[in-house]
Motif scaffolding. Structure first.
Motif, short mmCIF file in Angstrom:
data_model
loop_
_atom_site.label_atom_id
_atom_site.label_comp_id
_atom_site.label_asym_id
_atom_site.label_seq_id
_atom_site.Cartn_x
_atom_site.Cartn_y
_atom_site.Cartn_z
N LEU A 82 -2.79 -3.05 -10.03
CA LEU A 82 -3.02 -1.75 -9.40
C LEU A 82 -3.90 -1.87 -8.15
O LEU A 82 -4.90 -2.57 -8.16
CB LEU A 82 -3.72 -0.83 -10.41
N ILE A 83 -3.47 -1.22 -7.07
CA ILE A 83 -4.30 -1.14 -5.86
C ILE A 83 -4.70 0.31 -5.69
O ILE A 83 -3.85 1.20 -5.59
CB ILE A 83 -3.52 -1.62 -4.61
N LYS A 84 -5.99 0.55 -5.67
CA LYS A 84 -6.46 1.93 -5.55
C LYS A 84 -6.13 2.47 -4.16
O LYS A 84 -5.96 1.71 -3.22
CB LYS A 84 -7.97 1.99 -5.81
N PRO A 85 -6.04 3.80 -4.04
CA PRO A 85 -5.67 4.39 -2.75
C PRO A 85 -6.55 3.89 -1.60
O PRO A 85 -7.74 3.67 -1.79
CB PRO A 85 -5.89 5.88 -2.97
N HIS B 14 0.80 -1.23 0.00
CA HIS B 14 0.00 0.00 0.00
C HIS B 14 0.83 1.28 0.00
O HIS B 14 0.26 2.36 -0.05
CB HIS B 14 -0.95 0.02 1.20
N ARG C 33 -13.62 3.37 -0.41
CA ARG C 33 -12.96 2.68 0.72
C ARG C 33 -13.83 2.68 1.96
O ARG C 33 -14.52 3.65 2.25
CB ARG C 33 -11.63 3.35 1.05
N ARG D 296 -2.70 7.77 0.37
CA ARG D 296 -3.40 8.46 -0.71
C ARG D 296 -2.85 8.07 -2.08
O ARG D 296 -3.37 8.45 -3.12
CB ARG D 296 -3.31 9.98 -0.51
N ASN D 297 -1.78 7.27 -2.05
CA ASN D 297 -1.15 6.83 -3.30
C ASN D 297 -1.88 5.66 -3.94
O ASN D 297 -2.44 4.82 -3.25
CB ASN D 297 0.27 6.33 -3.03
N GLU D 298 -1.79 5.60 -5.26
CA GLU D 298 -2.12 4.35 -5.92
C GLU D 298 -0.92 3.44 -5.71
O GLU D 298 0.21 3.90 -5.63
CB GLU D 298 -2.30 4.59 -7.42
N ALA D 299 -1.17 2.14 -5.59
CA ALA D 299 -0.06 1.25 -5.30
C ALA D 299 -0.14 0.01 -6.17
O ALA D 299 -1.06 -0.13 -6.98
CB ALA D 299 -0.09 0.88 -3.83
N LYS D 300 0.86 -0.86 -6.01
CA LYS D 300 0.88 -2.08 -6.81
C LYS D 300 1.03 -3.30 -5.91
O LYS D 300 1.82 -3.28 -4.97
CB LYS D 300 2.07 -2.04 -7.78
N ASN E 38 -10.41 8.24 -2.15
CA ASN E 38 -11.12 7.11 -2.75
C ASN E 38 -12.36 6.81 -1.90
O ASN E 38 -12.28 6.10 -0.90
CB ASN E 38 -10.18 5.90 -2.80
#
Lengths: 179, 139
Positions: free
Chosen positions: B89-92, B73, B101, B78-82, B98
């Motif tokens: 892609l993992i959304k913020p 994460h 969430r 607040r970041n997009e992650a992998k 987002n």
């Protein structure tokens, strides 16, 4: 005349680096995933592999060991686990009308239960001429497990050769035929 | 006048801290609270404790590799992650960027269970889950 025969020879020897069987569009089109639950639950972490890419026995085994899903924990509530297993089984290679699924099963021994699509003999055969630098050593691809990195139509079940685009490796064909 | 502005200030604070509260989180926090109340007198969940857990390092039993929430994460929610393995892609995580969430209770339960087991090697306690939800909620 000499030049012409060399040209012909080159064309014969290098039919790109794909497999030798002529690809018909239909053979490489498999039934797309239309199950929202599957797309949500499985597709949130990885490419949602079409169920016809594995036989029933593989899906059943895989769905019983989700607590250690290739090193990740992918546990589901019992009800969802059952619903998804039912979907995968009903659309598995054994029960799928896809020609591709039959080819997958042909080379697979009945007593083998592969959990990875990438070790199925037909899959291996289809990918064995691709140089390492295009996949494993290619930072933009890394592994054959990421179908949709190169198969631009993977999400819709289109695995035809003319829809392949290896990222960061556009000139692969040219590199190959220059040897 | 002074009282008034203080009142406004306090109510703004209260409002802003509850902007990302959702029914799902409220319900879960209450559930965790009930679990804990049977064992201890005072129960409180704090974003500070959740933050500590978020950044805490755990060694994976098999590989010995360090795992923490941030492995997938990142440090900033607040970041997009992998996803560390699949690259998906993992959304913020932060509800401030987002809004999806923390809205679905089933989802929260599922991911807390999976990700606690992967990261800590065990399920999280009610206290840990309460703290980390409170932390995420404040992002």
């Amino acid at each position: 005349m000499k030049i012409l025969s060399i040209l012909i020879l080159v064309c014969m020897v290098f039919p790109a680096y794909a497999d030798d069987d002529s690809s018909s569009g239909d053979d490489n089109q498999i039934t797309a995933v239309d199950n929202k639950q599957y797309l949500n639950e499985c597709g949130s972490c990885h490419f949602a592999y079409q169920p016809s890419l594995l036989p029933i026995r593989s899906w059943k085994k895989l769905m019983l060991q989700l607590a250690d899903h290739f090193g990740d924990n992918a546990e589901l509530a019992a009800e969802e686990q059952k619903q998804l297993t039912d979907y995968l089984v009903a659309n598995s290679a054994d029960l799928s009308p896809d020609k591709f699924a039959k080819k997958l099963l042909q080379g697979l021994a009945k007593d083998e239960t592969p959990l990875r699509i990438t070790i199925i003999p037909y899959f291996v055969h289809e990918h064995d001429k691709i140089p390492k630098k295009a996949i494993g050593d290619n930072p933009e691809v890394k592994s054959l497990s990421y179908c949709n990195k190169c198969h631009t139509g993977a999400e819709t079940g289109n695995y035809s050769e003319n829809s392949i685009k290896i990222p960061g490796y556009e000139r692969l064909n040219d590199d190959n035929s220059s040897h | 006048m002074k009282i008034n502005s203080e009142f406004i200030f306090v109510s703004t604070l209260l409002l802003s801290s509850s902007v990302y509260a959702t029914e799902a989180v409220d319900e879960l926090l209450e559930e965790y609270q009930q679990v804990l109340q049977s064992e201890q007198e005072e129960v409180s969940f704090t974003a500070e404790a959740g933050e500590i857990l978020w950044f805490q390092e755990f060694a994976d039993e098999k590989s010995g590799k360090i795992r923490q929430c941030t492995t997938c994460h990142t440090d900033d929610l607040r970041n997009e992650a992998k996803h560390t393995r699949t690259g998906k892609l993992i959304k913020p995580m932060a509800p401030s960027v987002n809004e999806e969430r923390l809205t679905e209770i089933k989802n929260i339960r599922k991911w807390l269970k999976r990700n606690c087991k992967w990261t800590l090697g065990r399920e999280c306690s009610a206290q840990e889950k309460g703290d980390v939800l409170t932390f995420i909620q404040a992002q």
